[in-house]
Motif scaffolding. Sequence first.
Motif, PDB file in Angstrom:
ATOM      1  N   ASN A   1       0.842  -1.204   0.000  1.00  0.00           N
ATOM      2  CA  ASN A   1       0.000   0.000   0.000  1.00  0.00           C
ATOM      3  C   ASN A   1       0.869   1.243   0.000  1.00  0.00           C
ATOM      4  O   ASN A   1       1.760   1.366   0.830  1.00  0.00           O
ATOM      5  CB  ASN A   1      -0.863   0.026   1.267  1.00  0.00           C
ATOM      6  CG  ASN A   1      -2.219  -0.557   1.034  1.00  0.00           C
ATOM      7  OD1 ASN A   1      -2.375  -1.400   0.183  1.00  0.00           O
ATOM      8  ND2 ASN A   1      -3.200  -0.114   1.786  1.00  0.00           N
ATOM      9  N   TRP A   2       0.624   2.149  -0.899  1.00  0.00           N
ATOM     10  CA  TRP A   2       1.341   3.427  -0.861  1.00  0.00           C
ATOM     11  C   TRP A   2       0.472   4.513  -1.484  1.00  0.00           C
ATOM     12  O   TRP A   2      -0.515   4.222  -2.139  1.00  0.00           O
ATOM     13  CB  TRP A   2       2.667   3.330  -1.621  1.00  0.00           C
ATOM     14  CG  TRP A   2       2.546   3.501  -3.100  1.00  0.00           C
ATOM     15  CD1 TRP A   2       2.628   4.667  -3.807  1.00  0.00           C
ATOM     16  CD2 TRP A   2       2.260   2.481  -4.062  1.00  0.00           C
ATOM     17  NE1 TRP A   2       2.425   4.432  -5.145  1.00  0.00           N
ATOM     18  CE2 TRP A   2       2.206   3.104  -5.334  1.00  0.00           C
ATOM     19  CE3 TRP A   2       2.071   1.102  -3.976  1.00  0.00           C
ATOM     20  CZ2 TRP A   2       1.961   2.388  -6.501  1.00  0.00           C
ATOM     21  CZ3 TRP A   2       1.826   0.399  -5.141  1.00  0.00           C
ATOM     22  CH2 TRP A   2       1.772   1.031  -6.381  1.00  0.00           C
TER      23      TRP A   2
ATOM     24  N   ARG B   1      -1.427   1.900   6.757  1.00  0.00           N
ATOM     25  CA  ARG B   1      -1.001   0.566   6.318  1.00  0.00           C
ATOM     26  C   ARG B   1       0.243   0.685   5.456  1.00  0.00           C
ATOM     27  O   ARG B   1       0.313   1.546   4.592  1.00  0.00           O
ATOM     28  CB  ARG B   1      -2.131  -0.090   5.522  1.00  0.00           C
ATOM     29  CG  ARG B   1      -1.819  -1.513   5.186  1.00  0.00           C
ATOM     30  CD  ARG B   1      -2.995  -2.244   4.615  1.00  0.00           C
ATOM     31  NE  ARG B   1      -2.555  -3.505   4.049  1.00  0.00           N
ATOM     32  CZ  ARG B   1      -3.325  -4.353   3.395  1.00  0.00           C
ATOM     33  NH1 ARG B   1      -4.595  -4.047   3.210  1.00  0.00           N
ATOM     34  NH2 ARG B   1      -2.854  -5.472   2.918  1.00  0.00           N
TER      35      ARG B   1
ATOM     36  N   VAL C   1       1.386   3.958   3.856  1.00  0.00           N
ATOM     37  CA  VAL C   1       0.347   4.994   3.882  1.00  0.00           C
ATOM     38  C   VAL C   1       0.176   5.512   5.304  1.00  0.00           C
ATOM     39  O   VAL C   1       0.005   4.735   6.238  1.00  0.00           O
ATOM     40  CB  VAL C   1      -1.001   4.418   3.385  1.00  0.00           C
ATOM     41  CG1 VAL C   1      -2.092   5.456   3.494  1.00  0.00           C
ATOM     42  CG2 VAL C   1      -0.860   3.925   1.968  1.00  0.00           C
TER      43      VAL C   1
END
Lengths: 267, 156
Positions: free
Chosen positions: A64-65, A112, A115
């Motif tokens: 996740n980014w 997450r 993020v």
Amino acid sequence: MSNGQGSTSDRFVHFRIWRQEGTAEGRWEEFKVPYRKGANVISCLMEIQRNPVNAQGQKTTPVNWDSNCLEEVCGSCTMNINGKVRMACSSLIDKLEQPITLEPLRKFPLVRDLVVDRNRMFESLKNVKAWVALDGTHNLGPGPRQSPREQATRYVLSTCMTCAACLEACPQISLTNKFMGAAIISQVRLFNAHPSGSFNSPDRLHAMMGEGGIQDCGKAQNCVEVCPKEIPLTTSIMEVNRQVTVQMVKDLFAKDEGSEVKHSGPG
Amino acid sequence: MDGKENPYVIAQQLGDVMTENMTVVRYNDKLKKTLDVIADMKERWRRCNPLDTGNVSNRALSFTNQLWNMLALAEVMTKGALLRDESRGAHYKPDFSLPEPKTKIPTEDPVWMEAWRKRHEKWAKTTIARYTEHGSEISYEDIPTPVLPPEPRYYV
């Protein structure tokens, strides 16, 4: 698998990426991503999405980014790469030492993987009224003129993309304290320098005197070193410091209560 | 849950095929092939692996959802382009261009004006697409021009 201009998959880029969900336990995960000429960190993260298998050959979830513009102008993709806070989109693989470590911003609550929650900065911007208060339905006509010199100074300050690099690098910023950070102080300078923005100067400076204000700056000067837009942050802090002092003297004689001002920092 | 397809791979391939066939210069045989590819991708979409079954910040899930919409839009664009046998704006079909006018100012060539008028009557319409799960249904809507009658656009 279609690869556009084709990737040379005999060269691989070695990543170590921090995986974590919220406050749960985190861990490192390693990836070997096919190298492509001109690759940057974001393009490699996209490559992982297309084949979410780690270096041990195990299937895993895609990383996740946050990213958006891919041209270092939106401020979304700030993260810690090889221990330094920088934008992922402009971090070219050819210039990075491998294994490339990717970590989220540590001074912000983790959502997450890479993020984080950046509300802290937006709350601070609201606190210092980082805008020119001109809203209304009436036509105000053209704005007041400024000299090109003043415009040149202000333009650089206006390129701030609220990327959080300066907050991440600042030793006075922590997850739990209230310091607003260099970017916010620089925005105070920007809007105080606007002919109409200056009407709210006392409000901004009172916010700078309050909790999380300019007194928290420890003059480490990390901020100006990491700013991707090369904004003269330390100069802004110096200038705002001067303005705050002048305002304090004015307050001694006649306190300008101005409009409703929240004297607390972020959060 | 055991699908073999990766939505990000499908999205990349969709980007590739649309860039190849559906930019400004369009040819009907390529457009037909593109529609077949999109239809195939819709089938592959149904066999997508969820990739991520987490409850927090599940990006793969929302991307897979959006991918369907990307495929639907791609089909609408390609089908509309395939049916529109003329050139207009950013839609250029070399196989269906108007012939060059014989006079410098096109409005002075009556043969060309007749060709233009016929094309205008047929194609100066907005393409409307109605969604069905198996593809779009195309219809056309007139463009209201209450102020001035449209004329050929030319640059001398």
